[in-house]
Design a protein around this motif. Sequence first.
Motif, PDB file in Angstrom:
ATOM      1  N   SER A 142      53.317  50.372  50.602  1.00 30.27           N
ATOM      2  CA  SER A 142      54.815  50.295  50.108  1.00 30.27           C
ATOM      3  C   SER A 142      54.609  50.163  48.708  1.00 30.27           C
ATOM      4  N   ASN A 143      53.332  50.223  48.131  1.00 29.80           N
ATOM      5  CA  ASN A 143      53.422  49.960  46.508  1.00 29.80           C
ATOM      6  C   ASN A 143      52.430  51.005  45.892  1.00 29.80           C
ATOM      7  N   ILE A 144      52.593  51.134  44.658  1.00 25.06           N
ATOM      8  CA  ILE A 144      51.484  51.803  43.902  1.00 25.06           C
ATOM      9  C   ILE A 144      51.787  51.303  42.485  1.00 25.06           C
ATOM     10  N   GLU A 145      50.577  50.489  42.169  1.00 25.15           N
ATOM     11  CA  GLU A 145      50.890  49.927  40.847  1.00 25.15           C
ATOM     12  C   GLU A 145      49.633  50.021  39.941  1.00 25.15           C
ATOM     13  N   VAL A 146      49.841  50.182  38.621  1.00 26.12           N
ATOM     14  CA  VAL A 146      48.781  50.324  37.562  1.00 26.12           C
ATOM     15  C   VAL A 146      49.164  49.265  36.611  1.00 26.12           C
ATOM     16  N   PHE A 147      48.185  48.381  36.360  1.00 27.43           N
ATOM     17  CA  PHE A 147      48.738  47.411  35.220  1.00 27.43           C
ATOM     18  C   PHE A 147      47.136  46.961  34.559  1.00 27.43           C
ATOM     19  N   THR A 148      47.645  46.060  33.444  1.00 26.74           N
ATOM     20  CA  THR A 148      46.420  45.517  32.751  1.00 26.74           C
ATOM     21  C   THR A 148      46.446  44.216  32.990  1.00 26.74           C
ATOM     22  N   PRO A 149      45.381  43.559  33.698  1.00 23.45           N
ATOM     23  CA  PRO A 149      45.572  42.027  34.214  1.00 23.45           C
ATOM     24  C   PRO A 149      44.902  41.246  33.065  1.00 23.45           C
ATOM     25  N   PRO A 150      45.399  40.154  32.964  1.00 25.39           N
ATOM     26  CA  PRO A 150      44.842  39.050  31.813  1.00 25.39           C
ATOM     27  C   PRO A 150      43.430  38.815  31.791  1.00 25.39           C
ATOM     28  N   ARG A 151      42.772  38.861  33.144  1.00 28.98           N
ATOM     29  CA  ARG A 151      41.398  38.644  33.233  1.00 28.98           C
ATOM     30  C   ARG A 151      40.791  39.492  34.619  1.00 28.98           C
ATOM     31  N   ILE A 152      39.712  39.461  34.762  1.00 25.70           N
ATOM     32  CA  ILE A 152      39.080  40.149  35.901  1.00 25.70           C
ATOM     33  C   ILE A 152      39.629  39.697  37.164  1.00 25.70           C
ATOM     34  N   PRO A 153      40.429  40.805  37.995  1.00 24.25           N
ATOM     35  CA  PRO A 153      41.185  40.128  38.993  1.00 24.25           C
ATOM     36  C   PRO A 153      40.451  40.045  40.141  1.00 24.25           C
ATOM     37  N   GLU A 154      40.964  39.292  41.010  1.00 25.03           N
ATOM     38  CA  GLU A 154      40.344  38.895  42.436  1.00 25.03           C
ATOM     39  C   GLU A 154      40.506  40.088  43.261  1.00 25.03           C
ATOM     40  N   PRO A 155      39.773  40.526  44.348  1.00 27.61           N
ATOM     41  CA  PRO A 155      38.477  39.870  44.673  1.00 27.61           C
ATOM     42  C   PRO A 155      37.322  40.366  43.617  1.00 27.61           C
ATOM     43  N   PHE A 156      37.616  41.108  42.381  1.00 23.04           N
ATOM     44  CA  PHE A 156      36.317  41.810  41.909  1.00 23.04           C
ATOM     45  C   PHE A 156      35.515  40.693  40.881  1.00 23.04           C
ATOM     46  N   GLY A 157      36.225  39.418  40.449  1.00 24.83           N
ATOM     47  CA  GLY A 157      35.451  38.436  39.785  1.00 24.83           C
ATOM     48  C   GLY A 157      34.193  37.801  40.543  1.00 24.83           C
ATOM     49  N   ASP A 158      34.501  37.535  41.767  1.00 22.25           N
ATOM     50  CA  ASP A 158      33.283  36.734  42.630  1.00 22.25           C
ATOM     51  C   ASP A 158      32.337  37.720  42.942  1.00 22.25           C
ATOM     52  N   PHE A 159      33.094  39.099  43.266  1.00 25.93           N
ATOM     53  CA  PHE A 159      32.006  40.188  43.543  1.00 25.93           C
ATOM     54  C   PHE A 159      30.889  40.676  42.326  1.00 25.93           C
ATOM     55  N   PHE A 160      31.518  40.740  40.989  1.00 25.02           N
ATOM     56  CA  PHE A 160      30.632  41.042  39.921  1.00 25.02           C
ATOM     57  C   PHE A 160      29.807  39.900  39.813  1.00 25.02           C
ATOM     58  N   LYS A 161      29.995  38.722  40.232  1.00 26.35           N
ATOM     59  CA  LYS A 161      29.241  37.555  39.997  1.00 26.35           C
ATOM     60  C   LYS A 161      27.885  37.746  40.760  1.00 26.35           C
ATOM     61  N   LYS A 162      28.147  38.132  42.044  1.00 29.40           N
ATOM     62  CA  LYS A 162      27.016  38.327  42.923  1.00 29.40           C
ATOM     63  C   LYS A 162      26.076  39.175  42.712  1.00 29.40           C
ATOM     64  N   HIS A 163      26.344  40.118  41.784  1.00 28.13           N
ATOM     65  CA  HIS A 163      25.437  41.236  41.253  1.00 28.13           C
ATOM     66  C   HIS A 163      24.789  41.840  42.350  1.00 28.13           C
ATOM     67  N   VAL A 164      25.573  42.481  43.336  1.00 29.43           N
ATOM     68  CA  VAL A 164      25.274  43.204  44.533  1.00 29.43           C
ATOM     69  C   VAL A 164      26.172  44.565  44.153  1.00 29.43           C
ATOM     70  N   ASP A 165      25.586  45.505  45.277  1.00 29.71           N
ATOM     71  CA  ASP A 165      26.292  46.849  44.790  1.00 29.71           C
ATOM     72  C   ASP A 165      27.449  47.088  45.917  1.00 29.71           C
ATOM     73  N   PHE A 166      27.279  46.293  47.098  1.00 32.19           N
ATOM     74  CA  PHE A 166      28.521  46.302  48.178  1.00 32.19           C
ATOM     75  C   PHE A 166      28.637  45.159  48.587  1.00 32.19           C
ATOM     76  N   ILE A 167      29.751  44.671  49.278  1.00 30.31           N
ATOM     77  CA  ILE A 167      30.023  43.748  50.101  1.00 30.31           C
ATOM     78  C   ILE A 167      31.160  43.820  50.888  1.00 30.31           C
ATOM     79  N   ILE A 168      31.132  43.212  52.031  1.00 30.99           N
ATOM     80  CA  ILE A 168      32.142  42.975  52.931  1.00 30.99           C
ATOM     81  C   ILE A 168      32.607  41.481  52.866  1.00 30.99           C
TER      82      ILE A 168
END
Length: 591
Positions: A142-168
């Motif tokens: 129902s939606n297509i968006e492109v925007f500039t977030p004020p900080r690294i958005p979730e769920p990518f913030g916690d994902f980048f902190k774990k220093h892994v290539d993939f996660i579920i």
Amino acid sequence: MTRIIQFILDPFQRSIRNKLIVTMIGISCVPLIFISLLAAENTRRSVEAEVIESNSSKIEWTAGYLGERFEQMNNIIYTQLINESYNDYIRKMGDANPSIAFNAQKGFVNAVTSIFYSNVNYLSGIQIYLNDTNKQFLVSGSNIEVFTPPRIPEPFGDFFKKHVDFIIENKEHTGVFYLMRTINRFEDRKRLGGIALEINWSNLDNTLNLLTPGSEQTVIIANQQGEILYSLGGQPVSADQLIKLQNRMHSGSGYFRTEEEYVFYGNIPPWNLNVIKVIPSSFINDSARRTWQYAIIIGAVSILLSVLVAIIIAWKTSKPIVKLARAMQGMVPPKEDETPPVTRKDEIGLLEMRYYNMSKRIKEYIKTEYSMNLEKKTAQLKALQAQVNPHFLQNTLQLIGSMAFSKRPDEIYDVIRSLSDMFRYIIRDPEELTTLQQELDHVQNYLHIQKQRFTSRISTYIFLEPGVESCAIPKLTLQPIVENAFIHGLDKKTGAWEIHITVKHTAEGIFILIEDNGVGIPPERLLQLQHQLETQIEPFRAGNERIGLNNVAARIRMHFGSLYGLSIDSQPGKGTAIRLLLPKERSVTSD
């Protein structure tokens, strides 16, 4: 405890019938109970083996299939990363010409949208975040968006902190999970951002339903960190319980059993996930319990029939034995018209026939002996009755002769009349019963003659309680006892003589007491007489000129039974007491 055990065992020790019934019930019921238990246990083992085999193969197949599904979703990410529009956007996103950068971005968004709709059956949305441009792309139904977030958005913030290539990872409280992978530059592996696929767990239900979860069984997808990502089925599993289960798992697929449940598991190695199925032990036990319930119903019916058949067989088998044992215990001879109740041809039937013949011969022998003894005793009694004690008759005639010189005719007549009444009384049928009144009249005639002989020495007292006059008593019962008192007790005594006769009602019957104040009986002779009366030895004495105490006691027992009879007590120098007991319900009519 010993008494309780003895009380329980006593009926079986005393009765062969009880032993046979219990034995037959044991023989018939124990195998049925054992077979029912064995059938229930075999059913439980069969159900257990079937559950283990079926679920082991299903869990292995499901883990492999889920791995393929996750691989398909991962290929969607790779499709996006190798798309030309993505590479074009990466090259032109820093271009000074805004139109060129905008067109590159628009092409990238169109490519992401195209990929989403191509896999809309699997995906709920796609999110992409690029570090260098700080751009976030959101594509959903129902939606297509492109925007500039004020900080690294979730769920990518916690994902980048774990220093892994993939996660579920689960999207909290939405029933959706993220399949996330980093975006790296090929040349130097620099992280450029990340891509996340939003997927509904329910899209996997068709696959997980192959494990047939129900209200009692639970299917879980969990990661290696002990987090439950998705649960389908009945009872929930706690985090602590999950960690304990994972500690017992090995690589690949398998199963193990705890005290309360069966656990089947399969690994999805590239994704560090486990698919787990938990089946409570009660599920298998309930299946066996249903079989056990049917076995109980069938077994109970069979046992009841077996018990009934066992009791009938034991009863039929033991009936002649019990009957024979009871007959032998009482030694009751057969009746005159009784036929031998023997229908068996085995050893028991032979024993019954032999016992019947033996009892019949014993009865005939007893009858013969009884008739002979009765005739002998009757003859002896008649002979005794036909005789009057010569000494008494001689003394009485001398008394009458002396009275002719000194007494009036009426006094002489009284003595002659008393002697005549005595003769008339004793020559009647000796087997007849008489009344107490008639027997006491006979005694008074005897005492009247004796008083004329010993006028100054003898005194008598007779008490007859009203209402007992017509009670039955064998003839010549009291007069011989009184005569013995004169001969053995008073004749050797100096001084006054006394004879008391008391007749009255008691609870046991008619009680008669005859007492004298004679010299008594020596202790040795008294014991001998008491023993003879108790053991009924020599009730009739052949050759004796008098009717003795044993004769009196024997005739009372012969007429009225063993409950009645005679007893004697004596004290040397003080006298003798004779006690008689007669039934009060029998009476005869006076002449």
